[in-house]
Design a protein around this motif. Structure first.
Motif, short mmCIF file in Angstrom:
data_model
loop_
_atom_site.label_atom_id
_atom_site.label_comp_id
_atom_site.label_asym_id
_atom_site.label_seq_id
_atom_site.Cartn_x
_atom_site.Cartn_y
_atom_site.Cartn_z
N PRO A 1 0.79 -1.23 0.00
CA PRO A 1 0.00 0.00 0.00
C PRO A 1 0.83 1.28 0.00
O PRO A 1 0.30 2.36 -0.27
N ASP A 2 2.13 1.19 0.27
CA ASP A 2 2.99 2.37 0.27
C ASP A 2 3.42 2.79 -1.13
O ASP A 2 4.04 3.84 -1.29
N ILE A 3 3.11 2.01 -2.14
CA ILE A 3 3.48 2.35 -3.51
C ILE A 3 2.62 3.52 -3.98
O ILE A 3 1.41 3.51 -3.83
N SER A 4 3.28 4.54 -4.53
CA SER A 4 2.55 5.68 -5.08
C SER A 4 3.33 6.24 -6.27
O SER A 4 4.47 5.85 -6.51
N LEU A 5 2.70 7.16 -6.99
CA LEU A 5 3.32 7.76 -8.17
C LEU A 5 3.17 9.27 -8.13
O LEU A 5 2.14 9.78 -7.67
N ASP B 1 1.52 -7.01 -14.27
CA ASP B 1 1.38 -8.25 -15.05
C ASP B 1 0.31 -8.09 -16.13
O ASP B 1 -0.55 -8.95 -16.32
N ASP B 2 0.34 -6.96 -16.83
CA ASP B 2 -0.57 -6.64 -17.94
C ASP B 2 -2.03 -6.48 -17.52
O ASP B 2 -2.92 -6.51 -18.36
N THR B 3 -2.29 -6.32 -16.23
CA THR B 3 -3.65 -6.08 -15.75
C THR B 3 -3.71 -4.67 -15.20
O THR B 3 -2.88 -4.29 -14.36
N ARG B 4 -4.68 -3.91 -15.66
CA ARG B 4 -4.82 -2.52 -15.21
C ARG B 4 -5.20 -2.48 -13.73
O ARG B 4 -6.08 -3.21 -13.28
N ILE B 5 -4.53 -1.61 -12.98
CA ILE B 5 -4.76 -1.45 -11.55
C ILE B 5 -5.44 -0.10 -11.32
O ILE B 5 -4.99 0.93 -11.83
N ALA B 6 -6.52 -0.12 -10.57
CA ALA B 6 -7.25 1.11 -10.26
C ALA B 6 -6.40 2.00 -9.34
O ALA B 6 -5.70 1.50 -8.45
N ARG C 1 -0.33 13.03 -5.65
CA ARG C 1 0.12 11.65 -5.84
C ARG C 1 -1.01 10.77 -6.32
O ARG C 1 -2.17 11.06 -6.09
N LEU C 2 -0.64 9.66 -6.93
CA LEU C 2 -1.59 8.60 -7.24
C LEU C 2 -1.25 7.43 -6.33
O LEU C 2 -0.09 7.07 -6.18
N THR C 3 -2.26 6.84 -5.73
CA THR C 3 -2.07 5.63 -4.94
C THR C 3 -2.89 4.51 -5.57
O THR C 3 -3.83 4.76 -6.32
N LEU C 4 -2.52 3.30 -5.26
CA LEU C 4 -3.17 2.13 -5.84
C LEU C 4 -4.37 1.74 -4.98
O LEU C 4 -4.26 1.68 -3.76
N ASP C 5 -5.50 1.46 -5.61
CA ASP C 5 -6.72 1.08 -4.90
C ASP C 5 -6.75 -0.42 -4.66
O ASP C 5 -6.74 -1.21 -5.61
N ASN C 6 -6.82 -0.81 -3.40
CA ASN C 6 -7.02 -2.22 -3.03
C ASN C 6 -6.14 -3.17 -3.84
O ASN C 6 -6.61 -4.19 -4.33
N PHE C 7 -4.90 -2.83 -3.98
CA PHE C 7 -3.96 -3.65 -4.76
C PHE C 7 -3.27 -4.63 -3.82
O PHE C 7 -2.57 -4.23 -2.90
N ALA C 8 -3.48 -5.91 -4.02
CA ALA C 8 -2.89 -6.95 -3.19
C ALA C 8 -2.36 -8.07 -4.09
O ALA C 8 -3.05 -9.06 -4.32
N PRO C 9 -1.14 -7.91 -4.61
CA PRO C 9 -0.61 -8.94 -5.50
C PRO C 9 -0.28 -10.22 -4.75
O PRO C 9 0.03 -10.21 -3.56
#
Length: 129
Positions: free
Chosen positions: A56-60, A76-81, A88-96
């Motif tokens: 969850p600490d990943i941001s852009l 992995d070629d799947t779009r992440i919300a 900043r942009l943060t990733l929504d509910n991203f749990a690889p």
């Protein structure tokens, strides 16, 4: 005495000059777009090994805030919300899942033929720190 230039040679020279001018414009436009965009990924580097708790600490961020809403993130070629959090942009509910993954963030140019600004990182998720 030099031979006169034939019409076909002149047409070829003009054609090559136009192709060179267009190609130069595309390359310069792409470099300017990529540099001005200034796309940076925080909390993730190439080859990083991280725990699921650190994801969850990943941001852009971007150098040009006007393009923040055009950033596309894929794992992995799947779009992440994503969602905007200030500048900043943060990733929504991203749990690889555990294992190796490919992270790609890009900002497509609005100009035709201009390359996208991209950042790509290989990373691994592990249960143990």
């Amino acid at each position: 005495m030099p031979a006169p230039v034939r019409r076909s040679e002149l047409v070829l020279l003009v054609y090559l000059a136009v192709v060179f001018a267009v190609a130069s414009t595309v390359v310069v436009g792409s470099v300017v777009h990529i540099e001005r965009t200034g796309l940076v990924v925080h909390g993730l580097g190439d080859g990083t090994v991280l725990t699921a708790a650190a994801v969850p600490d990943i941001s852009l961020t971007v150098g040009d805030r006007t393009v923040l809403d055009r950033v596309e993130v894929l794992v992995d070629d799947t779009r992440i919300a994503t969602h905007r959090d200030g500048d900043r942009l943060t990733l929504d509910n991203f749990a690889p899942a555990e294992g190796s993954h490919l992270f790609l963030a890009r900002v497509r140019s609005l100009a035709p033929l201009v390359l996208a600004a991209e950042v790509e990182h290989q990373f691994t998720v592990t249960r143990f720190g």
